[in-house]
Design a protein around this motif. Structure first.
Motif, short mmCIF file in Angstrom:
data_model
loop_
_atom_site.label_atom_id
_atom_site.label_comp_id
_atom_site.label_asym_id
_atom_site.label_seq_id
_atom_site.Cartn_x
_atom_site.Cartn_y
_atom_site.Cartn_z
N VAL A 15 0.85 -1.19 0.00
CA VAL A 15 0.00 0.00 0.00
C VAL A 15 0.88 1.24 0.00
O VAL A 15 1.56 1.53 0.98
N LYS A 16 0.85 1.97 -1.12
CA LYS A 16 1.65 3.18 -1.22
C LYS A 16 0.97 4.18 -2.14
O LYS A 16 0.20 3.81 -3.02
N ILE A 17 1.25 5.43 -1.90
CA ILE A 17 0.72 6.53 -2.70
C ILE A 17 1.90 7.23 -3.37
O ILE A 17 2.88 7.56 -2.73
N GLY A 18 1.78 7.44 -4.67
CA GLY A 18 2.82 8.17 -5.38
C GLY A 18 3.74 7.27 -6.17
O GLY A 18 3.57 6.04 -6.20
N PRO A 19 4.72 7.91 -6.82
CA PRO A 19 5.03 9.34 -6.76
C PRO A 19 3.95 10.19 -7.46
O PRO A 19 3.46 9.81 -8.51
N LEU A 20 3.63 11.32 -6.83
CA LEU A 20 2.62 12.22 -7.36
C LEU A 20 3.29 13.49 -7.89
O LEU A 20 4.09 14.10 -7.18
N ASP A 21 2.94 13.86 -9.09
CA ASP A 21 3.44 15.09 -9.70
C ASP A 21 2.27 15.78 -10.38
O ASP A 21 1.70 15.26 -11.34
N ILE A 22 1.91 16.95 -9.90
CA ILE A 22 0.76 17.67 -10.47
C ILE A 22 0.83 19.13 -10.06
O ILE A 22 1.37 19.47 -9.00
N GLU A 23 0.29 20.00 -10.90
CA GLU A 23 0.14 21.41 -10.59
C GLU A 23 -1.34 21.76 -10.71
O GLU A 23 -1.92 21.65 -11.80
N ILE A 24 -1.94 22.14 -9.60
CA ILE A 24 -3.36 22.51 -9.58
C ILE A 24 -3.45 24.03 -9.61
O ILE A 24 -2.97 24.70 -8.69
N PRO A 25 -4.03 24.60 -10.66
CA PRO A 25 -4.05 26.06 -10.80
C PRO A 25 -4.79 26.76 -9.68
O PRO A 25 -5.67 26.19 -9.03
#
Length: 250
Positions: A15-25
């Motif tokens: 169980v793991k989250i990511g890697p996350l890469d995002i830009e939310i305006p």
């Protein structure tokens, strides 16, 4: 803008989250959608610094959340979790007043009282402001919690499943309020949503997650595609055009 770079959270080998890469305006309404266990709430809690990352960086309005002082961050971002454990013998107005703590440290000024009244009025809670939380319906109580969040007057507002335990009518009402928060108050609203159709109707952008990863991010039109949603939710989803926009059918 919320910028997430290589953010990871590992609970176990499986169980793991990511890697996350995002830009939310900045500004507008963004929804996080996805099946149970996709990592939506974990992502929101990491952005709100209620859950530590194992790796990576998150910046909000060019401020690194790991190095920014709590008192400064509390004036930029506020978050409402699913589970709220406030004492039920608080009135609506007393609860809303907690949102002013970063500014007042518990000593409310006349300006604080004006701000509290502003958001109580905004959420149509004026007639209920002296009622205790345990005297309210689920929808009224949820509005009171949102009033508390808005009283913090942050540019970024994070909400983890704001429709939790609300019926259809109260869910519509809540989403209308949150849409006004983005439009009329100019806030950046980021929510975790279970209902795809509510996300489609009220959002400007949708971030779809699956298996701890960001599967897709874009406008409502870009995300509300049958093949994309079917692959994310692993069930056949059809899209029809309703009077207010696209509607998913399972």
């Amino acid at each position: 803008m919320i910028k997430i770079t290589n953010a990871r959270k590992q609970y176990s080998d499986n169980v793991k989250i990511g890697p996350l890469d995002i830009e939310i305006p900045k500004a507008g309404f963004t929804s996080l959608i996805g099946p149970n266990g996709a990592g939506k709430s974990t992502t929101l809690l990491m952005i709100g610094r209620l859950l530590n990352m194992d790796e990576g960086q998150i910046e909000i309005a060019n401020m690194d959340i790991t190095s920014t002082k709590s008192k400064d961050l509390a004036k930029i971002i506020t978050i409402l979790r699913q589970e709220n454990h406030f004492v039920t013998r608080l009135t609506v107005r007393q609860l809303a007043g907690f949102g002013r703590f970063p500014y007042s440290n518990g000593r409310l000024t006349d300006e604080d009282e004006e701000i509290i009244s502003k958001y109580i009025d905004f959420l149509d809670l004026t007639d209920l402001e002296d009622r205790y939380l345990d005297e309210l319906s689920g929808g009224q109580r949820q509005r009171a919690y949102v009033a508390m969040v808005l009283c913090q007057e942050t540019e970024y507002v994070l909400l983890d499943e704001p429709l939790n335990n609300l019926d259809i009518a109260r869910s519509v009402q809540m989403m209308e309020y949150l849409r006004h928060v983005a439009d009329d108050l100019g806030r950046t609203v980021l929510t975790v949503m279970h209902d795809i159709n509510f996300a489609a109707k009220y959002s400007d952008r949708i971030c779809a997650m699956k298996d701890g990863q960001i599967a897709a991010f874009g406008t409502v039109k870009e995300i509300m595609e049958p093949r994309l949603l079917t692959s994310i939710f692993e069930t056949d989803i059809k899209i029809i055009q309703g009077p207010y926009g696209p509607i998913s059918i399972y």
